[in-house]
Design a protein around this motif. Structure first.
Motif, PDB file in Angstrom:
ATOM      1  N   LYS A 126      24.096  -3.080  48.586  1.00  0.00           N
ATOM      2  CA  LYS A 126      25.187  -3.327  47.707  1.00  0.00           C
ATOM      3  C   LYS A 126      24.580  -3.008  46.080  1.00  0.00           C
ATOM      4  N   THR A 169      24.054  -4.172  61.967  1.00  0.00           N
ATOM      5  CA  THR A 169      25.345  -4.503  61.353  1.00  0.00           C
ATOM      6  C   THR A 169      26.492  -3.421  61.524  1.00  0.00           C
ATOM      7  N   LYS A 214      28.320  -1.819  59.595  1.00  0.00           N
ATOM      8  CA  LYS A 214      28.011  -1.012  58.812  1.00  0.00           C
ATOM      9  C   LYS A 214      26.994   0.083  59.062  1.00  0.00           C
ATOM     10  N   GLU A 215      25.965  -0.737  59.498  1.00  0.00           N
ATOM     11  CA  GLU A 215      24.882   0.189  60.285  1.00  0.00           C
ATOM     12  C   GLU A 215      25.499   1.250  61.394  1.00  0.00           C
ATOM     13  N   LEU A 218      24.951   5.068  54.067  1.00  0.00           N
ATOM     14  CA  LEU A 218      25.671   3.891  54.468  1.00  0.00           C
ATOM     15  C   LEU A 218      24.749   2.843  55.125  1.00  0.00           C
ATOM     16  N   GLY A 235      27.606   4.049  59.944  1.00  0.00           N
ATOM     17  CA  GLY A 235      26.965   5.000  59.240  1.00  0.00           C
ATOM     18  C   GLY A 235      25.995   5.898  60.383  1.00  0.00           C
TER      19      GLY A 235
END
Length: 302
Positions: A148, A282, A284-285, A143, A288
């Motif tokens: 993308k 972010t 997302k990071e 992730l 993850g």
């Protein structure tokens, strides 16, 4: 409060270990960018010899390891060469290429890889929970490092592929080195065993530098005050404080609990990476990183 500390001293020692390893990785990243990762590796191992030797002298009355069999010397030395010379050589270069935060996140693969090597080399059993933990850790890391997918190109790596592969090599070296340590250590004292591994690392790097002509760069690094300060901090918090508190952790709590708490470095390193190195993290990071640590938890608890 005192009762709480006494009842949970193993868990608290593991937490201190994770904090120490966070400081260590950031210090070595900064030093490596100034004088090169190879010089940092050797200098910090020489410092570790003196720190561990002093601790050994205080505890046992001798500086260098005593009482180890030839079998233990051989396997612990091989472990030191694999873990320190190969594994850390790759990891420290990853610090320079992609930074400590992403490198330590990829290093979350070290416990799953150690379990895999333990299965192959030592015949240790892998449960379904172990496999699930490995998969979750891989998903969490993916992730963070994968971007993308784009049309015609598929998945893209957000960070330097070279850096990610270097960090993976570091995780592989650490995981394999840990299993080889277990194979060679037996009931031998862990501090003395670590000292043997470090000595092997010093000898390995010394020989490598003779063939690569790297010694002049080491001499130059020794005169760089700012870098030496960072290496000293890293050596103190890593091979000395980190090893000492990790031994306390496994002494006063289970290996699974200690390993799980010590694996939270990828999360702990995010605040200083943002505040000190001004990295942008972010959501997302962050997710993850939490997933990667969660995978390590599952590895030990399912």
């Amino acid at each position: 409060m005192e009762q709480f500390f006494m009842a949970h001293k193993g868990e608290l020692a593991a937490l201190v270990t994770a904090v120490c390893w966070t400081f260590t990785s950031l210090a070595f990243e900064s030093a490596g960018k100034k004088v090169g990762s190879m010089s940092v590796n050797l200098i910090r191992l020489v410092m570790a010899v003196f720190l561990l030797g002093t601790l050994s002298y205080i505890r046992f009355g001798y500086f260098f390891p005593e009482g180890a069999s030839s079998y233990q010397w051989i396997w612990l030395s091989v472990s030191g060469l694999v873990g320190f010379v190969i594994g850390d050589l790759l990891l420290f270069q990853a610090f320079v290429v992609i930074g400590a935060r992403i490198s330590m996140l990829v290093m979350a693969l070290a416990p799953p890889l150690a379990a895999l090597f333990g299965w192959v080399i030592l015949g240790e059993q892998l449960s379904l929970g172990n496999v699930v933990g490995m998969v979750v850790t891989i998903i969490g890391i993916s992730l963070v490092i994968l971007g993308k997918p784009t049309k015609g190109k598929g998945l893209q790596v957000k960070y330097s592929l070279k850096g990610v592969l270097l960090a993976f090599g570091g995780a592989t070296g650490q995981g394999l080195g840990l299993v080889l340590s277990k194979l060679g250590m037996g009931d031998y004292d862990p501090v003395s065993a670590t000292m043997i591994r470090v000595i092997a690392g010093v000898i390995g790097f010394s020989v490598l530098f003779i063939f690569t002509g790297h010694w002049p760069k080491v001499m130059k690094a020794l005169r760089y005050g700012a870098a030496m300060l960072r290496i000293s901090i890293g050596a103190f918090f890593g091979p000395f404080m980190g090893v000492s508190f990790s031994l306390l952790a496994v002494k006063y709590t289970t290996t699974g609990v200690a390993s799980t708490i010590m694996a939270i470095v990828p999360v702990l390193i995010i605040p200083p990476a943002v505040l000190i190195f001004k990295e942008r993290v972010t959501m997302k990071e962050l997710l993850g990183s939490l997933l990667a640590v969660g995978g390590v938890v599952l590895l030990f608890w399912l």
